[in-house]
Design a protein around this motif. Structure first.
Motif, PDB file in Angstrom:
ATOM      1  N   GLU A 131      45.300  91.904  45.224  1.00  0.00           N
ATOM      2  CA  GLU A 131      46.698  92.017  46.571  1.00  0.00           C
ATOM      3  C   GLU A 131      48.032  92.754  46.424  1.00  0.00           C
ATOM      4  O   GLU A 131      48.032  93.575  45.640  1.00  0.00           O
ATOM      5  CB  GLU A 131      47.684  90.554  45.519  1.00  0.00           C
ATOM      6  CG  GLU A 131      46.874  89.290  45.913  1.00  0.00           C
ATOM      7  CD  GLU A 131      47.708  88.328  47.051  1.00  0.00           C
ATOM      8  OE1 GLU A 131      46.945  88.214  48.029  1.00  0.00           O
ATOM      9  OE2 GLU A 131      48.729  88.833  47.413  1.00  0.00           O
ATOM     10  N   GLY A 132      48.339  93.309  47.027  1.00  0.00           N
ATOM     11  CA  GLY A 132      49.757  94.460  46.946  1.00  0.00           C
ATOM     12  C   GLY A 132      48.723  96.142  47.737  1.00  0.00           C
ATOM     13  O   GLY A 132      49.653  96.764  47.707  1.00  0.00           O
ATOM     14  N   VAL A 133      47.511  95.936  48.004  1.00  0.00           N
ATOM     15  CA  VAL A 133      47.052  97.172  47.845  1.00  0.00           C
ATOM     16  C   VAL A 133      46.984  97.561  49.444  1.00  0.00           C
ATOM     17  O   VAL A 133      46.061  96.352  50.614  1.00  0.00           O
ATOM     18  CB  VAL A 133      45.477  97.432  47.310  1.00  0.00           C
ATOM     19  CG1 VAL A 133      44.978  98.450  47.956  1.00  0.00           C
ATOM     20  CG2 VAL A 133      45.171  96.911  45.578  1.00  0.00           C
TER      21      VAL A 133
ATOM     22  N   TYR B  19      46.585 105.792  44.501  1.00  0.00           N
ATOM     23  CA  TYR B  19      47.085 104.660  44.252  1.00  0.00           C
ATOM     24  C   TYR B  19      46.722 104.474  42.774  1.00  0.00           C
ATOM     25  O   TYR B  19      46.219 105.006  42.432  1.00  0.00           O
ATOM     26  CB  TYR B  19      46.205 103.201  44.671  1.00  0.00           C
ATOM     27  CG  TYR B  19      46.440 102.017  45.053  1.00  0.00           C
ATOM     28  CD1 TYR B  19      47.923 101.661  44.954  1.00  0.00           C
ATOM     29  CD2 TYR B  19      46.073 100.719  43.941  1.00  0.00           C
ATOM     30  CE1 TYR B  19      48.045 100.430  45.274  1.00  0.00           C
ATOM     31  CE2 TYR B  19      46.192 100.560  43.453  1.00  0.00           C
ATOM     32  CZ  TYR B  19      47.726  99.564  44.221  1.00  0.00           C
ATOM     33  OH  TYR B  19      48.542  98.100  43.808  1.00  0.00           O
TER      34      TYR B  19
ATOM     35  N   ALA C 156      43.104 105.157  41.500  1.00  0.00           N
ATOM     36  CA  ALA C 156      41.525 105.223  42.307  1.00  0.00           C
ATOM     37  C   ALA C 156      42.044 105.877  43.821  1.00  0.00           C
ATOM     38  O   ALA C 156      43.547 105.836  43.907  1.00  0.00           O
ATOM     39  CB  ALA C 156      41.479 103.955  42.875  1.00  0.00           C
TER      40      ALA C 156
ATOM     41  N   GLU D  56      36.497 107.871  38.157  1.00  0.00           N
ATOM     42  CA  GLU D  56      35.748 106.363  37.891  1.00  0.00           C
ATOM     43  C   GLU D  56      35.402 106.526  36.855  1.00  0.00           C
ATOM     44  O   GLU D  56      35.387 105.050  36.343  1.00  0.00           O
ATOM     45  CB  GLU D  56      34.145 106.665  39.070  1.00  0.00           C
ATOM     46  CG  GLU D  56      35.007 106.353  40.268  1.00  0.00           C
ATOM     47  CD  GLU D  56      34.607 104.286  41.007  1.00  0.00           C
ATOM     48  OE1 GLU D  56      34.281 103.918  40.053  1.00  0.00           O
ATOM     49  OE2 GLU D  56      35.289 104.032  41.975  1.00  0.00           O
TER      50      GLU D  56
ATOM     51  N   ASN E 178      36.016  98.304  41.485  1.00  0.00           N
ATOM     52  CA  ASN E 178      37.065  99.273  41.252  1.00  0.00           C
ATOM     53  C   ASN E 178      37.872  98.754  40.775  1.00  0.00           C
ATOM     54  O   ASN E 178      38.912  98.226  41.744  1.00  0.00           O
ATOM     55  CB  ASN E 178      37.333 100.600  41.943  1.00  0.00           C
ATOM     56  CG  ASN E 178      38.272 101.349  40.868  1.00  0.00           C
ATOM     57  OD1 ASN E 178      39.366 100.666  40.140  1.00  0.00           O
ATOM     58  ND2 ASN E 178      37.794 102.759  41.404  1.00  0.00           N
TER      59      ASN E 178
ATOM     60  N   ARG F  70      30.916 103.848  46.085  1.00  0.00           N
ATOM     61  CA  ARG F  70      32.523 103.977  46.204  1.00  0.00           C
ATOM     62  C   ARG F  70      32.713 105.182  46.036  1.00  0.00           C
ATOM     63  O   ARG F  70      31.012 106.083  45.834  1.00  0.00           O
ATOM     64  CB  ARG F  70      33.252 102.999  45.579  1.00  0.00           C
ATOM     65  CG  ARG F  70      33.972 101.739  45.951  1.00  0.00           C
ATOM     66  CD  ARG F  70      34.807 101.151  44.659  1.00  0.00           C
ATOM     67  NE  ARG F  70      34.530 101.716  43.211  1.00  0.00           N
ATOM     68  CZ  ARG F  70      33.864 100.815  42.793  1.00  0.00           C
ATOM     69  NH1 ARG F  70      33.265 100.110  43.052  1.00  0.00           N
ATOM     70  NH2 ARG F  70      32.942 101.152  41.494  1.00  0.00           N
TER      71      ARG F  70
ATOM     72  N   ARG G  64      41.996 105.198  48.025  1.00  0.00           N
ATOM     73  CA  ARG G  64      41.960 104.987  48.787  1.00  0.00           C
ATOM     74  C   ARG G  64      40.989 105.436  50.437  1.00  0.00           C
ATOM     75  O   ARG G  64      41.162 106.795  50.001  1.00  0.00           O
ATOM     76  CB  ARG G  64      43.258 103.537  49.244  1.00  0.00           C
ATOM     77  CG  ARG G  64      43.566 103.308  47.739  1.00  0.00           C
ATOM     78  CD  ARG G  64      45.287 102.273  48.703  1.00  0.00           C
ATOM     79  NE  ARG G  64      46.030 103.037  49.127  1.00  0.00           N
ATOM     80  CZ  ARG G  64      47.512 102.820  49.472  1.00  0.00           C
ATOM     81  NH1 ARG G  64      47.545 101.646  48.990  1.00  0.00           N
ATOM     82  NH2 ARG G  64      47.809 104.475  49.221  1.00  0.00           N
TER      83      ARG G  64
ATOM     84  N   VAL H 162      40.938  99.251  39.266  1.00  0.00           N
ATOM     85  CA  VAL H 162      42.917  99.426  40.396  1.00  0.00           C
ATOM     86  C   VAL H 162      42.575  99.106  41.441  1.00  0.00           C
ATOM     87  O   VAL H 162      43.568  98.745  41.316  1.00  0.00           O
ATOM     88  CB  VAL H 162      42.779 101.088  40.291  1.00  0.00           C
ATOM     89  CG1 VAL H 162      43.896 101.704  40.502  1.00  0.00           C
ATOM     90  CG2 VAL H 162      42.023 101.901  38.495  1.00  0.00           C
ATOM     91  N   LEU H 163      41.665  98.663  42.386  1.00  0.00           N
ATOM     92  CA  LEU H 163      42.100  98.250  43.629  1.00  0.00           C
ATOM     93  C   LEU H 163      41.584  96.963  44.515  1.00  0.00           C
ATOM     94  O   LEU H 163      42.183  96.035  45.120  1.00  0.00           O
ATOM     95  CB  LEU H 163      41.609  99.294  44.646  1.00  0.00           C
ATOM     96  CG  LEU H 163      41.815 100.961  44.154  1.00  0.00           C
ATOM     97  CD1 LEU H 163      40.886 101.348  45.807  1.00  0.00           C
ATOM     98  CD2 LEU H 163      43.057 100.935  45.033  1.00  0.00           C
TER      99      LEU H 163
END
Lengths: 363, 233
Positions: free
Chosen positions: A256-258, B148, B101, B94, A313, B58, B103, A315-316
């Motif tokens: 959410e929010g990314v 991000y 990270a 990573e 990941n 990724r 995007r 973070v995302l």
């Protein structure tokens, strides 16, 4: 192969063969209980007991327990090494049932703190009375070394059979073994291992799947024998401790929010195609993982770990997954919709009662 | 003084780094193979750009589990200098050695262009020859460089002054028009809390010689040498 009848028991006939060191054990459909006071026929029993004995003897041989089995030569016949039978029956009990309940007043099904081993003197005339080590030695039924060996082999067999049957949903309540001496004088497991000689309860329901159905007129006797055989034959891989194949489906989504530039571009494209109602599109990944694991719980644990360590990941991204035995109809189900979905990080609250939250932020 | 350039399958800026570091500093440079499980005697390890392991799953996700990464984590924990450039930056993220990270670029295009970056912190081992606020001209070349972090974590990273460079105009204004990929806070380079690990998306090795049109990138490698000299190596 069968030359002449050597011995006719209550449920088996032992035949001599051309080879003086080999006998054929023929399993019949005759059933008796209470030392022959109750008699009957159980259809298919010969085939069930011969086949199950063959599978279990082969398994025990593989685990280092010598048995008399050579090979199954007909659906109700086993070719075996000829033994001089030790006139002692060895009973191993894991829960109270039958004789021990009556003698000691323990409710049927009571778990025993440790396996209980009993010797009985094989004598139909006397009703196979229970004896202790001193009796056996005094009567010269076995040597001290043989008694110790029988005890050790019976307990090892108990541990192996509990594992083998347990993964097939069968609890081994108690069972009877017989031993004999082979041509070299070594102790070898003989007789049979079947619902005639084992008490087997369904692990989930506690339903009896053994000769007690016949003894107590519970009905469904033949079905119970067939069910036990079906389970013993099925899934040989799992019992051998070999890993089982599972299909996992892992869904990785942006948190959410990314911001999702791909989703935004696709939203625009859908709008230009006339889908004015589209409010948002978010693009994630669907990863199919085929894996071998000891059981379902292990497969689940591994997939959760894979999600945390590599597939998403934290973070995302969040992840959710389903995992089913390979080939099951739901194995390719949508991980978001299927019951039992496991979720990593956010979204776990909505994923249903069986969901486990993966600590998706842990790295 | 020894630099090591780590080579992963799919690295494609390793030879450039090897050459540029040697030419800019005169220091010894050696390649370090991704399978190496024993590395010693290095003063600075550089993770170069490229497409390690095809960037499958990724960017940097697979490379992060290379055998050498355990050694690099140990090296960094002992205070060794580690510089990740582009894909090297992504690998360090990573691996959890750097925050955030990447995007996909907001433009959804691979951006290969000159950028200007303003040096926010010139006390790091990688920037100490720069002035604070100095604008460097260094090119980028990436599809996933859109930095991000969740807002709370970004606030912490900013609070500790870990953003070392931001995309800016040539005059040093940090404005959205100067942001080539959508990075939060125009972030172009980030360090770890301790300051010995730096990740940057621009490629200093591509701007380290006059013949390439700019020498600003040399400042990064020379800063490292200056720092190591100062620390008595």
């Amino acid at each position: 192969m069968k030359v002449s009848e050597l011995y006719r028991g209550k449920a088996k006939i032992v035949w001599a063969t051309e080879d003086p060191e080999r006998v054929v054990m023929e399993f019949t459909e005759a059933a008796t209980a209470f030392d022959g006071a109750k008699r009957g026929v159980i259809g298919g029993k010969g085939r069930c007991n011969a086949t199950m004995s063959a599978i279990l003897f082969r398994y025990l041989e593989g685990e280092g327990i010598p048995t008399h089995l050579v090979e199954q030569v007909a659906e109700n016949e086993l070719l075996c090494r000829r033994l001089r039978i030790v006139p002692l029956e060895v009973v191993v009990r894991n829960r109270a049932a039958g004789g021990i309940s009556r003698r000691l007043g323990i409710a049927e099904g009571t778990p025993l703190a440790r396996p209980v081993l009993e010797f009985s003197y094989k004598s139909d005339a006397l009703g196979d009375p229970m004896v202790n080590d001193d009796h056996a030695l005094a009567l010269g039924l076995a040597t001290p070394r043989e008694l110790a060996q029988m005890r050790e082999m019976a307990l090892a067999t108990n541990a192996l059979l509990r594992r083998f049957l347990g993964v097939r949903g069968l609890e081994l309540i108690d069972f009877k073994l017989e031993f004999g001496r082979d041509a070299a004088g070594q102790l070898v497991l003989g007789d049979e291992i079947s619902p005639d000689t084992c008490r087997l309860w369904d692990i989930g329901t506690g339903e009896k799947l053994d000769k007690d159905r016949f003894r107590r007129d519970l009905g469904g006797v033949e079905e119970a024998y067939e069910e036990v055989l079906r389970r013993v034959q099925a899934d040989a891989r799992a019992a051998a401790g070999e890993p089982v194949l599972f299909d996992g489906v892992v869904k990785v989504t942006l948190k959410e929010g990314v911001l999702d530039p791909q989703g935004r571009t696709i939203t625009g494209a859908l709008h230009s195609l006339g889908y004015r109602g589209v409010e948002e599109v978010r693009v994630g990944k669907l990863i199919e993982v085929r894996l071998r694991a000891a059981d379902h719980a292990e497969a689940r644990r591994q997939l959760g770990e894979m999600g945390q360590r590599l597939l998403a990941n934290p973070v995302l991204e969040d992840f959710a997954f389903t995992v089913e035995p390979h080939g099951s109809p739901t194995a390719r189900a949508d991980p978001a919709a299927a019951p039992g979905t496991e979720a990593g990080a956010a979204g776990a609250d909505e994923a249903g009662p069986q969901a486990e939250a993966g600590a998706g932020t842990e790295r | 003084m020894r630099f090591g350039v780590v080579v992963f399958p799919g690295s494609n800026c390793d030879a450039d780094c090897y050459h540029a570091i040697g030419a800019a500093t005169g220091a010894r440079v050696e390649y370090v193979w991704h399978r190496d499980t024993k590395i010693s005697g290095f003063d600075c390890l550089v993770l170069p750009g490229g497409f390690s392991y095809g960037d499958y799953l990724r960017t940097g996700a697979i490379a992060r589990f290379s055998p050498v990464m355990r050694e690099i984590a140990r090296f960094a924990a002992d205070g060794g200098l580690v510089l990740g450039i582009c894909n090297g930056f992504q690998i360090l993220q990573e691996a959890g050695l750097l925050p955030g990270a990447m995007r996909k670029n907001e433009s959804l295009t691979f951006r290969c262009q000159w950028t200007w970056v303003r040096v926010e912190d010139n006390r790091t081992p990688f920037t100490l020859l720069c002035e604070k606020g100095q604008v460097l001209r260094i090119p980028i070349a990436h599809y996933e460089g859109n930095f991000y972090l969740p807002p709370e974590e970004l606030a912490e990273v900013e609070g500790r002054g870990q953003v070392v460079m931001r995309y800016s105009t040539p005059a040093g204004e940090v404005v959205p028009e100067a942001n080539p990929n959508g990075s939060l806070g125009n972030t172009a380079a980030v360090r770890n809390a301790a300051g010995n690990v730096l990740g940057m998306m621009p490629h200093p090795e591509r701007a380290a010689e006059g013949v390439l049109g700019c020498e600003d990138g040399r400042l990064i490698f020379r800063s490292v040498v200056e720092y190591l000299r100062g620390s008595g190596r």
